[in-house]
Scaffold this motif. Sequence first.
Motif, mmCIF file in Angstrom:
data_model
loop_
_atom_site.group_PDB
_atom_site.id
_atom_site.type_symbol
_atom_site.label_atom_id
_atom_site.label_comp_id
_atom_site.label_asym_id
_atom_site.label_seq_id
_atom_site.Cartn_x
_atom_site.Cartn_y
_atom_site.Cartn_z
ATOM 1 N N LYS A 94 1.119 -1.173 0.054
ATOM 2 C CA LYS A 94 0.079 -0.031 0.036
ATOM 3 C C LYS A 94 1.018 1.139 -0.067
ATOM 4 O O LYS A 94 1.365 1.640 1.015
ATOM 5 N N ALA B 267 1.531 5.025 0.198
ATOM 6 C CA ALA B 267 0.841 6.023 0.717
ATOM 7 C C ALA B 267 1.917 7.329 1.019
ATOM 8 O O ALA B 267 3.054 6.822 1.378
ATOM 9 N N LYS C 119 -11.615 10.992 -3.499
ATOM 10 C CA LYS C 119 -10.592 10.447 -4.221
ATOM 11 C C LYS C 119 -9.816 11.640 -5.225
ATOM 12 O O LYS C 119 -10.555 12.712 -5.367
ATOM 13 N N HIS D 82 -3.189 10.958 -8.101
ATOM 14 C CA HIS D 82 -1.921 11.372 -7.748
ATOM 15 C C HIS D 82 -0.862 11.026 -8.587
ATOM 16 O O HIS D 82 -0.722 9.699 -9.286
ATOM 17 N N ALA E 266 -6.087 7.699 -6.006
ATOM 18 C CA ALA E 266 -5.822 7.891 -4.671
ATOM 19 C C ALA E 266 -6.896 8.383 -3.679
ATOM 20 O O ALA E 266 -7.670 8.905 -4.234
ATOM 21 N N THR E 267 -6.712 8.039 -2.402
ATOM 22 C CA THR E 267 -7.539 8.541 -1.554
ATOM 23 C C THR E 267 -7.053 9.397 -0.508
ATOM 24 O O THR E 267 -5.943 9.104 0.168
ATOM 25 N N ILE F 2 -2.211 10.723 1.268
ATOM 26 C CA ILE F 2 -2.433 10.303 -0.051
ATOM 27 C C ILE F 2 -2.143 9.087 -0.120
ATOM 28 O O ILE F 2 -0.971 8.575 -0.364
ATOM 29 N N ALA F 3 -3.134 7.911 -0.354
ATOM 30 C CA ALA F 3 -2.795 6.736 -0.625
ATOM 31 C C ALA F 3 -3.254 6.296 -1.973
ATOM 32 O O ALA F 3 -4.404 6.300 -2.135
ATOM 33 N N PHE F 4 -2.500 5.528 -2.530
ATOM 34 C CA PHE F 4 -2.918 4.893 -3.763
ATOM 35 C C PHE F 4 -4.078 3.948 -3.690
ATOM 36 O O PHE F 4 -3.733 3.039 -2.675
ATOM 37 N N ASP F 5 -5.031 3.894 -4.580
ATOM 38 C CA ASP F 5 -5.850 2.616 -4.186
ATOM 39 C C ASP F 5 -5.617 1.478 -4.617
ATOM 40 O O ASP F 5 -5.994 0.401 -4.442
ATOM 41 N N ALA G 43 0.470 1.913 -8.078
ATOM 42 C CA ALA G 43 0.371 3.047 -9.192
ATOM 43 C C ALA G 43 1.019 2.505 -10.604
ATOM 44 O O ALA G 43 2.074 1.582 -10.460
#
Length: 150
Positions: A68, A70, A99, A102, A117-118, A139-142, A145
């Motif tokens: 994860k 982030a 959302k 990023h 990202a969220t 900022i965390a990629f869903d 990436a």
Amino acid sequence: MARNKNALRQHLIADVDLENMKEVPTDGDFLALEKWITDIEDGSDETVDAYADYAGDGTEKDEVTMFKEAYDVTGTYDPKDPAQALVASKKRLLGDGRKVWHRIISADGTASVTGLATLSGIVAGSGNAAEFEAFGCRIAFDEIAKEDTP
């Protein structure tokens, strides 16, 4: 060996079209998180499982089963900065309202990743009375990436 300052790495965000969340915005729609941003820390997390099998000598091997990516952003709040204003506008939203896209461009400009990202932990004005207002978010990629060409 080349060494690059962290300030050369770019973190950019763009709003998400909730009707078409898979469509990556154009380059001109991305806003740089840069002015008054003093720290962007890699807050990524991973899960590692250890196992041993009969294909080796019994020594445990590590297998990464979850990653994860982030980033924790901190600085001073400027409500007129477009990137900070976008983050601040999502503070009271839930679900897909948090959302963003990023994009990270490496300090040497040779590598780039972009993904949905969220935002969480949004701070847009906080702190001691004698200090400037604080700004921050995670900022965390869903998903992992996607690498692309900068």
